[in-house]
Design a protein around this motif. Structure first.
Motif, short mmCIF file in Angstrom:
data_model
loop_
_atom_site.label_atom_id
_atom_site.label_comp_id
_atom_site.label_asym_id
_atom_site.label_seq_id
_atom_site.Cartn_x
_atom_site.Cartn_y
_atom_site.Cartn_z
N PRO A 24 0.79 -1.24 0.00
CA PRO A 24 0.00 0.00 0.00
C PRO A 24 0.82 1.29 0.00
N SER A 25 2.11 1.20 0.28
CA SER A 25 2.95 2.40 0.22
C SER A 25 3.28 2.80 -1.21
N LYS A 26 3.29 1.86 -2.15
CA LYS A 26 3.44 2.04 -3.59
C LYS A 26 4.77 2.67 -4.01
N PHE A 27 4.93 4.00 -3.81
CA PHE A 27 6.15 4.69 -4.22
C PHE A 27 6.96 5.10 -3.00
N THR A 28 8.29 5.04 -3.11
CA THR A 28 9.16 5.66 -2.11
C THR A 28 10.19 6.52 -2.83
N TYR A 29 10.60 7.61 -2.18
CA TYR A 29 11.62 8.50 -2.71
C TYR A 29 12.57 8.91 -1.60
N ASP A 30 13.85 9.00 -1.91
CA ASP A 30 14.73 9.81 -1.08
C ASP A 30 14.33 11.26 -1.35
N TRP A 31 14.02 12.01 -0.33
CA TRP A 31 13.53 13.37 -0.56
C TRP A 31 14.69 14.36 -0.49
N ARG A 32 14.87 15.02 0.65
CA ARG A 32 15.89 16.06 0.74
C ARG A 32 16.57 16.02 2.11
N ARG A 33 17.67 16.71 2.19
CA ARG A 33 18.40 16.85 3.44
C ARG A 33 18.24 18.25 3.97
N GLY A 34 17.92 18.37 5.24
CA GLY A 34 17.78 19.68 5.86
C GLY A 34 19.11 20.31 6.16
N SER A 35 19.09 21.60 6.45
CA SER A 35 20.32 22.30 6.78
C SER A 35 20.90 21.85 8.11
N ASN A 36 20.09 21.18 8.95
CA ASN A 36 20.58 20.64 10.21
C ASN A 36 21.09 19.20 10.07
N GLY A 37 21.13 18.69 8.82
CA GLY A 37 21.68 17.36 8.59
C GLY A 37 20.67 16.24 8.64
N TYR A 38 19.43 16.50 9.04
CA TYR A 38 18.41 15.46 9.06
C TYR A 38 17.96 15.15 7.63
N TYR A 39 17.60 13.90 7.39
CA TYR A 39 17.17 13.45 6.07
C TYR A 39 15.66 13.23 6.06
N ILE A 40 15.02 13.69 5.00
CA ILE A 40 13.58 13.44 4.82
C ILE A 40 13.41 12.34 3.79
N HIS A 41 12.61 11.36 4.15
CA HIS A 41 12.29 10.27 3.23
C HIS A 41 10.79 10.32 2.93
N LEU A 42 10.44 10.02 1.70
CA LEU A 42 9.03 9.88 1.31
C LEU A 42 8.76 8.39 1.17
N PRO A 43 8.38 7.71 2.24
CA PRO A 43 8.23 6.26 2.19
C PRO A 43 6.89 5.79 1.65
N SER A 44 5.97 6.73 1.40
CA SER A 44 4.69 6.32 0.82
C SER A 44 4.08 7.46 0.04
N TYR A 45 3.96 7.23 -1.26
CA TYR A 45 3.19 8.10 -2.15
C TYR A 45 2.27 7.14 -2.90
N SER A 46 1.02 7.09 -2.47
CA SER A 46 0.11 6.10 -3.02
C SER A 46 -1.18 6.75 -3.47
N ASP A 47 -1.86 6.09 -4.40
CA ASP A 47 -3.15 6.57 -4.87
C ASP A 47 -4.15 5.43 -4.82
N GLY A 48 -5.42 5.79 -5.05
CA GLY A 48 -6.48 4.80 -4.98
C GLY A 48 -7.26 4.94 -3.68
N SER A 49 -8.58 4.87 -3.76
CA SER A 49 -9.44 5.10 -2.59
C SER A 49 -9.20 4.07 -1.49
N ALA A 50 -8.92 2.82 -1.86
CA ALA A 50 -8.71 1.79 -0.84
C ALA A 50 -7.44 2.07 -0.06
N SER A 51 -6.37 2.44 -0.77
CA SER A 51 -5.11 2.74 -0.10
C SER A 51 -5.25 3.94 0.82
#
Length: 525
Positions: free
Chosen positions: A375-402
């Motif tokens: 149900p998570s469908k897509f994942t992306y490495d997103w961006r790194r913040g100026s404080n060194g933390y990393y943002i991940h996009l672990p779920s980009y999904s579509d569909g009413s059931a999801s």
């Protein structure tokens, strides 16, 4: 005095104050009332700003941008996340690029693309594959010999082998309605499910559904939708994607700024829901319900309804919002009801989690993107913040059931540390489920996944955004429907400039709304 919003350009900061909106009457009638402060509504105001008109934009919530929604995770400094529109194709989205540059915005690279082929892992039926393996012997589907191809190659073969489509060239917009199946059915009159049921095995259907990931790869959408996959799925899809520096919602915010600063006769009213249109051409009575927005949730209030006179009405809102407006021609016209329902909604969601390090890179150093049948469908490495933390996009999904399943999980558990509040909160149950899926995709034990340090999510499933985008149902000539919806009634100056009804490949992009506005302004305003 009106409720006025001042947006300063350098830097772009919102400055809001409120006075009561007074009912206006015939002698103080708006020339144009614009419904919705998303990309369509703000661009309408921008396009009309120098015509000497008295105009006002009315927005249901307290936020500018609609489905262009940029935010910051509280614990990750120096970067943003986009909950809706996040990228553009400069060669295709010429109105958006031109407008952004006219507004002084920078167009920058979107390195995530749609998932660079050599940096993408597929996880299908419990098996990890690289793109070059799709269709090969490791593909976990019982495909017929002629179906053992990469997903887009298989889709292309199904179209060219079973219709009169040329094998050498993608059809033009004028040619698509001349495509028919080998047994004589016009392609635009059947659904994706009907087309695939005729010409593909059940396993090929499942393979396309899972590997193409998008919900509209199969289903009750018009079979012409498959052509969009083919055109946007080629090699060039990975080559030149861009975005707007500091987030996509900079576009509607800057548009609104230019609109407001161009005349004291221009205004905006937030937290106003259009519920009814009455009257005749040149003298419409608009009835608004007042709303309130708390932590991202917008609900009606018990305040008295407010009445506004307008000579013309432009609705920059999608199908589901139009259907809620009480307007006699909407109710009485069978053709309007048929055309407004020519499209089917696609719900979607995004979940972002932040971490102190890129733990998912352990053993997957070259992987930035995942596609899976979870149900998570897509994942992306997103961006790194100026404080060194990393943002991940672990779920980009579509569909009413999801989306419904994520909504249920968001309503359970407690809000995680570092999460955005309210409607964008990530709960412990959401994170727990995400970690389960990430563990499978990245082949890392759940116990080895470190705690997150922030999060945010958005579910596009409630009014006024009951869909992230729309696609046509079968049986409609898309260009004719678009032209009809711009001005459905010859004896009324009520217009619809949402991209919901824009034809072909631009329909699910912000570019469609800009083009709908431009065409309406040139023809009617």
């Amino acid at each position: 005095m009106h409720f006025r919003l001042c947006l300063l350009l350098l830097p772009l900061v919102s400055c809001v104050w409120q006075d009561p909106l007074q009912d206006n009457y015939d002698d103080d009638c708006l020339d144009v009332a614009i419904i919705g402060a998303g990309i369509a509504g703000t661009y309408t105001g921008f396009r009309l700003r120098n015509k000497g008109l008295k105009m006002s934009i009315f927005e249901y919530s307290d936020r500018i941008g609609g489905r262009m929604f940029t935010a910051q995770i509280p614990t990750v400094t120096g970067t943003t996340v986009d909950f809706g529109a996040m990228r553009l194709k400069p060669n295709e989205h010429t109105y958006l690029v031109s407008t952004a540059r006219q507004l002084g915005l920078r167009i920058v690279n979107f390195p995530l693309n749609f998932g660079n082929p050599n940096e993408t892992v597929y996880y299908l039926r419990g098996r990890h594959l690289r793109i070059e393996e799709l269709g090969g012997p490791r593909t976990p589907y019982n495909l017929r010999p002629q179906e053992r191809l990469k997903p887009l190659d298989l889709l292309w073969r199904l179209y060219t082998a079973n219709t009169n489509m040329s094998v050498d060239a993608y059809p033009t917009e004028s040619e698509i309605y001349k495509i028919h199946t080998t047994d004589g059915l016009p392609l635009y009159t059947i659904t994706m499910d009907e087309f695939l049921a005729r010409y593909a095995s059940r396993e090929a259907y499942n393979y396309l559904h899972d590997a193409l990931v998008w919900d509209h790869a199969t289903g009750r959408f018009g079979a012409l939708i498959g052509l969009i996959f083919l055109e946007y799925g080629g090699v060039d899809s990975f080559a030149d994607l861009k975005t707007v520096d500091n987030g996509m919602d900079q576009v509607p915010k800057r548009l609104l700024t230019r609109y407001l600063l161009s005349s004291v006769r221009h205004s905006i009213h937030l937290n106003h829901q259009l519920v009814s249109i009455r009257g005749r051409r040149g003298n419409y009575k608009l009835i608004f319900r007042c709303t309130q927005t708390v932590d991202g949730y917008t609900t009606p209030t018990k305040s008295p309804e407010r009445y506004v006179c307008a000579r013309k009405v432009v609705l920059g809102v999608q199908k589901d919002c139009v259907e809620k407006v009480n307007f006699a021609p909407y109710r009485l016209s069978k053709e309007f009801r048929r055309q407004v329902n020519s499209v089917r909604q696609v719900q979607a969601q995004k979940i972002f989690l932040a971490y102190q390090n890129q733990w998912w890179k352990k053993g997957n150093a070259n992987i930035t993107h995942g596609r899976c049948d979870l149900p998570s469908k897509f994942t992306y490495d997103w961006r790194r913040g100026s404080n060194g933390y990393y943002i991940h996009l672990p779920s980009y999904s579509d569909g009413s059931a999801s989306v419904a399943s994520w909504r249920e999980l968001q309503n359970q558990g407690s809000t995680i540390y570092g999460s955005m509040p309210g409607a964008q909160r990530v709960t412990t149950e959401v994170r727990k489920r995400i970690h389960t899926y990430m563990s499978r995709l990245y082949r890392i034990p759940e116990a080895d996944i470190p705690p997150s340090v922030g999060g945010a999510m958005q579910l596009w499933d409630t009014y006024p955004y009951k869909a992230s985008w729309h696609f046509y149902k079968p049986g409609f000539n898309m260009e004719q429907t678009r032209d009809y919806m711009l001005k459905p009634f010859p004896d009324h100056d009520v217009f619809h400039v949402s991209g919901s009804w824009w034809p072909n490949k631009l329909q699910s992009w912000s570019e469609a709304a800009l083009r709908a506005v431009d065409l309406t302004v040139r023809r009617y305003l």
